[in-house]
Design a protein around this motif. Structure first.
Motif, short mmCIF file in Angstrom:
data_model
loop_
_atom_site.label_atom_id
_atom_site.label_comp_id
_atom_site.label_asym_id
_atom_site.label_seq_id
_atom_site.Cartn_x
_atom_site.Cartn_y
_atom_site.Cartn_z
N VAL A 161 0.83 -1.20 0.00
CA VAL A 161 0.00 0.00 0.00
C VAL A 161 0.86 1.24 0.00
O VAL A 161 0.58 2.21 -0.70
CB VAL A 161 -0.98 -0.02 1.21
N ARG A 162 1.91 1.22 0.76
CA ARG A 162 2.81 2.38 0.84
C ARG A 162 3.47 2.67 -0.51
O ARG A 162 3.60 3.83 -0.91
CB ARG A 162 3.86 2.11 1.90
N VAL A 163 3.89 1.62 -1.20
CA VAL A 163 4.52 1.80 -2.51
C VAL A 163 3.50 2.32 -3.54
O VAL A 163 3.84 3.17 -4.36
CB VAL A 163 5.14 0.47 -3.00
N ILE A 164 2.28 1.83 -3.48
CA ILE A 164 1.26 2.23 -4.46
C ILE A 164 0.81 3.67 -4.24
O ILE A 164 0.69 4.44 -5.18
CB ILE A 164 0.06 1.27 -4.42
N TRP A 165 0.51 4.05 -3.00
CA TRP A 165 -0.08 5.35 -2.76
C TRP A 165 0.89 6.45 -2.35
O TRP A 165 0.53 7.61 -2.32
CB TRP A 165 -1.18 5.25 -1.70
N PHE A 166 2.10 6.14 -2.03
CA PHE A 166 3.03 7.19 -1.58
C PHE A 166 4.22 7.31 -2.47
O PHE A 166 4.78 6.70 -3.09
CB PHE A 166 3.49 6.96 -0.15
#
Length: 121
Positions: free
Chosen positions: A116-121
């Motif tokens: 999630v961190r890689v996708i959204w940030f």
């Protein structure tokens, strides 16, 4: 015992190998083989992802002989003792102590958080 039956028995062998790994009478070579086999068997990450046709299941096919070799390296009395203790830990195909799953759940949550961190940030 054919390959299919042996693969089903693998599910009950994994906890027994873990218990044998912790036993003081288990030789160092058996502990090393058990550590590597268990580490890969319980890892949420495959060397070859399962969605790749045919090749995806190749690493799982390699795991079965590795587990058989690991069991052969463990002394018979240690193995029998570990199997007995493992059977006592399971109830109706599920572990009696659910909190043993907490480390695995934490690993999966960490992996999901990283995705999630890689996708959204």
């Amino acid at each position: 015992m054919d390959l299919k039956e042996r693969a089903k028995k693998l599910k009950s062998d994994i906890p027994a190998v873990f218990l044998a790994l912790k036993d003081k009478e288990t030789p160092v070579l058996a502990k090393l083989a058990a550590g590597i086999t268990l580490g890969y068997a319980l890892s949420p990450i495959d060397l070859i992802p399962d969605f790749i046709p045919v090749l995806g299941y190749l690493d799982d096919v390699i795991l079965l002989p590795a587990m058989i070799v690991t069991v052969k390296l463990i002394p018979r009395e240690v193995w029998q003792r570990s199997c007995t203790r493992s059977a006592e830990m399971w109830k109706d195909g599920k572990p009696k102590r659910w909190y043993f799953a907490i480390p695995i759940v934490m690993i999966w949550l960490f992996i999901l958080w990283m995705i999630v961190r890689v996708i959204w940030f």
